[in-house]
Design a protein around this motif. Structure first.
Motif, PDB file in Angstrom:
ATOM      1  N   VAL A 174       0.869  -1.171   0.000  1.00  0.00           N
ATOM      2  CA  VAL A 174       0.000   0.000   0.000  1.00  0.00           C
ATOM      3  C   VAL A 174       0.908   1.224   0.000  1.00  0.00           C
ATOM      4  O   VAL A 174       1.867   1.303   0.770  1.00  0.00           O
ATOM      5  CB  VAL A 174      -0.920   0.016   1.234  1.00  0.00           C
ATOM      6  N   TYR A 175       0.607   2.192  -0.864  1.00  0.00           N
ATOM      7  CA  TYR A 175       1.482   3.344  -1.046  1.00  0.00           C
ATOM      8  C   TYR A 175       0.786   4.627  -0.607  1.00  0.00           C
ATOM      9  O   TYR A 175      -0.453   4.703  -0.566  1.00  0.00           O
ATOM     10  CB  TYR A 175       1.896   3.459  -2.513  1.00  0.00           C
ATOM     11  N   PRO A 176       1.555   5.663  -0.273  1.00  0.00           N
ATOM     12  CA  PRO A 176       0.936   6.935   0.126  1.00  0.00           C
ATOM     13  C   PRO A 176       0.215   7.584  -1.045  1.00  0.00           C
ATOM     14  O   PRO A 176       0.565   7.367  -2.206  1.00  0.00           O
ATOM     15  CB  PRO A 176       2.130   7.777   0.581  1.00  0.00           C
ATOM     16  N   ALA A 235       2.995   4.781   3.626  1.00  0.00           N
ATOM     17  CA  ALA A 235       1.570   5.108   3.493  1.00  0.00           C
ATOM     18  C   ALA A 235       0.960   5.612   4.797  1.00  0.00           C
ATOM     19  O   ALA A 235       0.194   6.584   4.798  1.00  0.00           O
ATOM     20  CB  ALA A 235       0.801   3.894   2.978  1.00  0.00           C
ATOM     21  N   ASP A 236       1.290   4.968   5.902  1.00  0.00           N
ATOM     22  CA  ASP A 236       0.647   5.365   7.159  1.00  0.00           C
ATOM     23  C   ASP A 236       1.287   6.600   7.782  1.00  0.00           C
ATOM     24  O   ASP A 236       0.864   7.034   8.866  1.00  0.00           O
ATOM     25  CB  ASP A 236       0.638   4.207   8.150  1.00  0.00           C
ATOM     26  N   GLN A 237       2.298   7.182   7.108  1.00  0.00           N
ATOM     27  CA  GLN A 237       2.902   8.417   7.605  1.00  0.00           C
ATOM     28  C   GLN A 237       2.385   9.653   6.880  1.00  0.00           C
ATOM     29  O   GLN A 237       2.593  10.772   7.334  1.00  0.00           O
ATOM     30  CB  GLN A 237       4.425   8.344   7.459  1.00  0.00           C
ATOM     31  N   ALA A 238       1.749   9.450   5.737  1.00  0.00           N
ATOM     32  CA  ALA A 238       1.194  10.580   4.992  1.00  0.00           C
ATOM     33  C   ALA A 238      -0.069  11.088   5.671  1.00  0.00           C
ATOM     34  O   ALA A 238      -0.682  10.396   6.493  1.00  0.00           O
ATOM     35  CB  ALA A 238       0.899  10.156   3.561  1.00  0.00           C
ATOM     36  N   GLY A 239      -0.457  12.295   5.328  1.00  0.00           N
ATOM     37  CA  GLY A 239      -1.678  12.864   5.897  1.00  0.00           C
ATOM     38  C   GLY A 239      -2.070  14.103   5.144  1.00  0.00           C
ATOM     39  O   GLY A 239      -1.391  14.527   4.203  1.00  0.00           O
ATOM     40  N   LEU A 243       2.551  15.617   2.208  1.00  0.00           N
ATOM     41  CA  LEU A 243       2.607  14.836   0.980  1.00  0.00           C
ATOM     42  C   LEU A 243       3.918  14.061   0.975  1.00  0.00           C
ATOM     43  O   LEU A 243       4.988  14.642   1.144  1.00  0.00           O
ATOM     44  CB  LEU A 243       2.538  15.767  -0.233  1.00  0.00           C
ATOM     45  N   ILE A 244       3.834  12.754   0.772  1.00  0.00           N
ATOM     46  CA  ILE A 244       5.028  11.913   0.713  1.00  0.00           C
ATOM     47  C   ILE A 244       5.164  11.350  -0.694  1.00  0.00           C
ATOM     48  O   ILE A 244       4.336  10.552  -1.142  1.00  0.00           O
ATOM     49  CB  ILE A 244       4.983  10.787   1.756  1.00  0.00           C
ATOM     50  N   MET A 245       6.200  11.808  -1.395  1.00  0.00           N
ATOM     51  CA  MET A 245       6.508  11.299  -2.721  1.00  0.00           C
ATOM     52  C   MET A 245       7.553  10.189  -2.595  1.00  0.00           C
ATOM     53  O   MET A 245       8.269  10.095  -1.591  1.00  0.00           O
ATOM     54  CB  MET A 245       7.010  12.422  -3.627  1.00  0.00           C
ATOM     55  N   THR A 378       0.033  18.485  -4.539  1.00  0.00           N
ATOM     56  CA  THR A 378      -0.013  17.184  -5.201  1.00  0.00           C
ATOM     57  C   THR A 378       1.350  16.901  -5.802  1.00  0.00           C
ATOM     58  O   THR A 378       2.155  17.816  -6.018  1.00  0.00           O
ATOM     59  CB  THR A 378      -1.055  17.149  -6.326  1.00  0.00           C
ATOM     60  N   ARG A 379       1.600  15.636  -6.079  1.00  0.00           N
ATOM     61  CA  ARG A 379       2.882  15.272  -6.680  1.00  0.00           C
ATOM     62  C   ARG A 379       3.104  16.035  -7.983  1.00  0.00           C
ATOM     63  O   ARG A 379       4.169  16.629  -8.197  1.00  0.00           O
ATOM     64  CB  ARG A 379       2.931  13.765  -6.937  1.00  0.00           C
ATOM     65  N   GLU A 380       2.113  16.035  -8.856  1.00  0.00           N
ATOM     66  CA  GLU A 380       2.270  16.669 -10.161  1.00  0.00           C
ATOM     67  C   GLU A 380       2.474  18.171 -10.032  1.00  0.00           C
ATOM     68  O   GLU A 380       3.295  18.766 -10.744  1.00  0.00           O
ATOM     69  CB  GLU A 380       1.063  16.364 -11.045  1.00  0.00           C
TER      70      GLU A 380
END
Length: 504
Positions: A174-176, A235-239, A243-245, A378-380
């Motif tokens: 599972v990914y952020p 994944a469980d550290q993002a919120g 944003l975690i890339m 967002t990443r983009e």
């Protein structure tokens, strides 16, 4: 437990298809086929000596029979004393599965460099740095990377243990998410060069995320050396607030490059030098995976750290890496020279970034940090802002800059933009700064430093204005420098902007 000892000498080496790699004779566990009871273990020991001038990679093939639940490897090597100025022994390690060692990494199952002395791989778990998955029958390859070899040679010993049994149940990664809540179009702070215990760092993803939040960061990018094994563990550290890339620090023998914001699960191979003419293939892979190519600490002095692949495929360059040092000053100077060349040749320019490269205490996450103007969190959007150079570098969350150039009719451009006015148009350059007590402002153009301010007050806030024209300055950028006791030499950076270009 069965003990098979294989003495591997220099004559047992033979060249593979890659000029910079050698492969040892195989280690066979075929006799283990009669021991299928769960928990049955078979162990083999491989020893040898690598001479100075060894290839970059040495592969030890291991014949893995069917029914193996886990493969475990440990290793040791000698570290003889060497004279001052002579490199000693340093031996990295990793593993490839039955899909082989071909460049591109189809068989890649993990890499820990020199950070660990042992590792394991099985279907449901693996040592940090390694990829869980089935231990299928076939020829696996323990990859040794003699980073440096002492004049006495490098004596090593590998211990390989296979454990039979039913494979565990693979865990679905599972990914952020690729977006956080954000504030719409705004300035966002990030640190895109960080190392966890999934490579040679000493911090967990949870510890890094906590430090990122404490440093006021809005986004980070994972960049463990030569492995993507950490990707499912963020994944469980993002919120909503972070944003975690996902990415990788591709650590070659001719420089390091951050793959910034690639698709989850992307692995980028590092087993080549500049002379192999292969980097373009992997830069293209990073781009196809949605990432940015960012050469890291391009003028670092450690062995293999200086960037030698050129910047033709780069999207940005890291000119400030961790606490400001002389090699950062060289990187800054080289980057500024490249800006002049881009103006001369009327071609695209390369934005600057700053990152912490934090590994462990006392390395400070978010020192420095890149502050980017993006349409959303967002990443983009973050990548678009970085690629466009709409960003500045700050030593901490306390530093805030506003930098603009305004034409005679009120036309205005900000960091990373162009003020498209006639060559003789009067232009007012304005810098507003806070969080930089006693720092000196320097305004730099293609001609050099054209304005040096008095130190800002102890409050850390101030405004500096300067008048110019596009015919006099093709671009202008700002530096904020700490006080220095080294006479005419400038102090360490507190902040740095990307340029504003002037003229049509």
């Amino acid at each position: 437990m069965c003990e098979d000892t294989h003495g591997i000498g220099r004559r047992a080496l033979f060249v593979t298809g890659a000029a910079a790699a050698l492969t040892l004779g195989p280690v066979s566990f075929a006799a283990a086929a009669d021991g299928q009871d769960p928990g049955t273990q078979k162990t083999a020991t491989v020893s040898g000596t690598l001479p100075p001038g060894s290839p970059d990679f040495v592969y030890a093939p291991v014949e893995v029979p069917a029914g193996v639940r886990e493969i475990r490897v440990s290793y040791t090597y000698d570290r003889p004393g060497v004279p001052a100025g002579t490199t000693g022994n340093a031996l990295d390690i990793g593993i490839f599965d039955q899909h082989g060692t071909g460049l591109g990494g189809r068989g890649f199952r993990g890499w820990s460099g020199g950070a660990r002395t042992e590792f394991f791989v099985r279907a449901d778990d693996a040592t940090p740095g390694y990829i869980p998955g089935p231990v299928d029958a076939g020829t696996w390859y323990i990859a040794l990377g003699p980073y440096t070899v002492a004049p006495q040679g490098l004596a090593y010993e590998l211990t390989i243990t296979l454990t039979h049994g039913e494979p565990g149940t693979p865990v679905r990664p599972v990914y952020p998410p690729s977006r956080a809540k954000g504030r719409g179009r705004a300035w966002y702070r990030g640190d895109c060069h960080l190392h966890s215990w999934y490579s040679d760092g000493r911090r967990t993803p949870a510890e890094i995320a906590a430090l990122a939040r404490a440093a006021g960061l809005d986004f980070i990018n994972s960049s463990d050396h030569n492995t993507h094994s950490s990707h499912p563990h963020w994944a469980d550290q993002a919120g909503d607030d972070l944003l975690i890339m996902l990415g990788e620090e591709v650590t070659t023998r001719n420089g390091h490059v951050v793959a910034l914001g690639t698709e989850p699960g992307t692995f980028v191979d590092w087993r080549y030098r500049a002379r192999d003419n292969r980097f373009g293939r992997f830069a293209q892979q990073i781009h196809k995976a949605g990432g940015l190519v960012v050469p890291a600490h391009p003028h670092a002095t450690c062995v293999g750290c200086a960037w030698k692949f050129g910047f033709g495929e780069a999207d940005a360059v890291e000119v400030w890496n961790g606490p400001y040092t002389p090699d950062d000053e060289v990187a800054l100077s080289a980057w500024d020279a490249a800006l002049v060349a881009s103006v001369r040749d009327n071609r695209e320019w390369l934005p600057a970034m700053g990152n912490s490269d934090a590994h462990r205490d006392p390395d400070a996450v978010g020192m420095p940090q890149t502050v980017v103007l993006a349409d959303d969190l967002t990443r983009e959007a973050i990548q678009a802002g970085l690629r466009a150079g709409r960003s500045y570098i700050a030593e901490s969350r306390n530093v805030t800059l506003a930098f603009t150039a305004t034409g005679g009719r009120g036309e205005q451009a900000g960091i990373g933009e162009r003020l498209a006015v006639a060559p003789d148009t009067p232009v007012t350059v304005r810098l507003e700064a806070s969080g930089v007590p006693r720092c000196t402002v320097r305004l730099v153009t293609d001609e050099g430093v054209l304005l040096t301010s008095d130190p800002l007050p102890v409050s850390g806030s101030g405004v500096v204005e300067w008048q110019t024209t596009p015919s006099y300055a093709a671009y202008v950028r700002a530096e904020l420098r700490h006080e220095t006791a080294a006479g005419p030499l400038p102090g360490a950076l507190a902040a740095l902007t990307n340029p504003i270009f002037l003229g049509r």
